[in-house]
Enzyme design. Structure first.
Site, short mmCIF file in Angstrom:
data_model
loop_
_atom_site.label_atom_id
_atom_site.label_comp_id
_atom_site.label_asym_id
_atom_site.label_seq_id
_atom_site.Cartn_x
_atom_site.Cartn_y
_atom_site.Cartn_z
N LYS A 192 0.84 -1.21 0.00
CA LYS A 192 0.00 0.00 0.00
C LYS A 192 0.88 1.27 0.00
O LYS A 192 0.64 2.21 -0.76
CB LYS A 192 -0.93 -0.01 1.22
CG LYS A 192 -1.64 1.30 1.50
CD LYS A 192 -2.65 1.65 0.45
CE LYS A 192 -3.11 3.10 0.57
NZ LYS A 192 -4.10 3.50 -0.39
N CYS A 245 -3.19 10.75 1.78
CA CYS A 245 -2.59 9.49 1.33
C CYS A 245 -1.25 9.77 0.64
O CYS A 245 -0.20 9.54 1.21
CB CYS A 245 -3.53 8.76 0.38
SG CYS A 245 -4.97 8.12 1.24
#
Ligand code: NAD
Length: 416
Positions: free
Chosen positions: A220, A274
């Site tokens: 991720k 993010c």
């Protein structure tokens, strides 16, 4: 009725937790969404939403009306606990190395610990530094020694199953991507990963790949670092193009005609919680090795300052410049202002006193951005300098005649 109906507690009802909780509820699971924000809990229980995301209102209403979703301030016993709380970096850290803040994950784990029972599954969805899922296991071991492994059992038969299932949805398309995206599930052991896969299979159409928890965490982080590095390349090109006097959008469009070149779009910087945050989790884990990833962060973090300086230079032409800042969110057609370079630029202009700054953000109501907001038509009418900071749909369709007398700084290339 869902065949494998479970009772699920979702910790954190934000952009990730709320769609996930609602999706699970509409698939027949009994879901208790837990948040420390009382207003969010009350809003959700009345079938409404406290954030902007297309179609989320319909999903939440139907989940609440079905009786399968309720929100609460406190967790309770369940088969599965999904943790979807924030993982920012620590405030006040020196700019050269930002350290991940996993205190929310820690707090959520401690809050659910009393409600775990033999066979419970904990799924960490929050984007996390490598090792966080295993650290959840350590906290559980500490707080619930009664759930420690039976003597004589091996790692494949835990009392509590723990897995990491990173979320990779795109804001603005969360509901669709929640169902369609491929998923990676990393368990602290194989049994944990398999147990988590059974749950995701109840609502995911994408392919689910199983691995260990550390590989899932790293994959991720690497996805977002890849994006950051590639955006940094585009942002660096925009500075170089400006210096040598060519149009960066033309350069990229033409270069991308090469069959193996795919340069991304430059912008005013990189925002959101993010892409602007996660690469630091990699850098802080391996500061000596992650040189390119760190430099990309620095290039992208520098871009808002460059844009601000450009605007200030243009403003010098005017006695009392009026600067229209179009868009504040970190990307198009959403209301999320977190880490937004557009916010940084607009705030920076206001505090520099360079002129009158008129901000326009159609996705946010006046008052919630910490500055006065204006209608697009008014900004187009009154501003001397128009700065496109976000490529919202509303800005793409304006009458170009209105720009004729204006100085335009288009950081997104929407009016080229
Ligand atoms: N938003 C995205 O597009 C996106 C995409 C992929 C991954 N992620 C990751 O998902 C995680 C959650 O992100 P988000 O955007 O949903 O954040 P968010 O801030 O929108 O929501 C988090 C929620 O958790 C609540 N919370 C905080 N501490 C809590 C606790 N101890 N118990 C219960 N609730 C608590 C907050 O009040 C908030 O409502 C982060 O790790 C983020 O990096 C987000």
């Amino acid at each position: 009725m869902q065949k494998n109906r479970q009772k699920i507690v979702v910790m954190g009802l934000g952009y990730i937790g709320l769609p996930t909780a609602s999706m699970l509820a509409t698939k027949g699971h009994e879901v208790v969404g837990v948040d420390i924000n009382e207003e969010a809990v009350n809003t959700i229980n009345s079938g409404r939403i406290h954030i902007v995301e297309p179609d989320l209102d319909i999903l939440v209403r139907s989940a609440v009306n079905s009786g399968n979703l309720r929100a609460s301030l406190v967790p309770e016993e369940a088969d599965t606990f999904i943790i979807a709380v924030p993982t920012p970096f620590k405030n006040g850290e020196q700019a050269h190395l930002k350290i991940p803040d996993v205190s929310y994950v820690d707090a959520a784990t401690r809050a659910i610990a009393p409600f775990l029972r033999e066979g419970s599954l904990i799924i960490l969805e929050s984007t996390s530094p490598v090792g966080t899922t295993e650290a959840i296991g350590e906290i559980v071991k500490q707080l619930r020694p009664d759930l420690a492994q039976h003597p004589g059992t091996n790692n494949h038969s835990p009392q509590v199953f723990i897995a990491h299932c990173p979320e990779r949805v795109l804001p603005g398309h969360i509901i669709r991507e929640l169902v369609d995206n491929d998923r990676i599930i990393g368990g602290i052991n194989k049994a944990s990963a398999e147990k988590a896969r059974d749950l995701y299979n109840t609502f995911c159409n994408g392919t689910i790949f199983l691995t260990d928890s550390k590989t899932a965490e790293m994959s991720k982080l690497v996805e977002n670092s890849f994006r950051d590095v590639n955006i940094a390349f585009a942002n660096e090109l925009s500075l170089i193009s400006d210096r040598v006097g060519v149009n960066v959008w033309d350069v990229i469009e033409l270069a991308n005609r090469h069959p193996r070149v795919n340069i991304l779009n430059p912008g005013p910087g990189v925002g959101g919680h993010c892409i602007a945050v996660d690469p630091w989790f990699v850098v802080s884990a391996a500061p000596e090795e992650a040189r390119l990833i760190r430099t990309a962060r620095e290039v992208n973090d520098h871009k808002p300052h460059w844009v601000m300086n450009k605007i200030k230079a243009k403003a010098e032409r005017f006695k009392e410049p009026v600067i229209g800042c179009l868009g504040l969110s970190f990307k198009a057609n959403i209301d999320d202002l977190r880490e937004s370079p557009a916010m940084e630029i607009t705030r920076g202009l206001i505090s520099s006193g360079v002129g009158r700054v008129m901000a326009c953000e159609p996705n946010v109501c006046n008052g919630s951005a910490g500055m006065e907001l204006h209608e697009l038509s008014q900004v187009l009418r009154e501003a001397d300098i128009l700065v496109v900071l976000v490529d919202h749909d509303e800005f793409k369709t304006i009458d170009k005649e209105l720009l004729k007398e204006k100085v335009v700084i288009d950081t997104r290339g929407v009016w080229r």
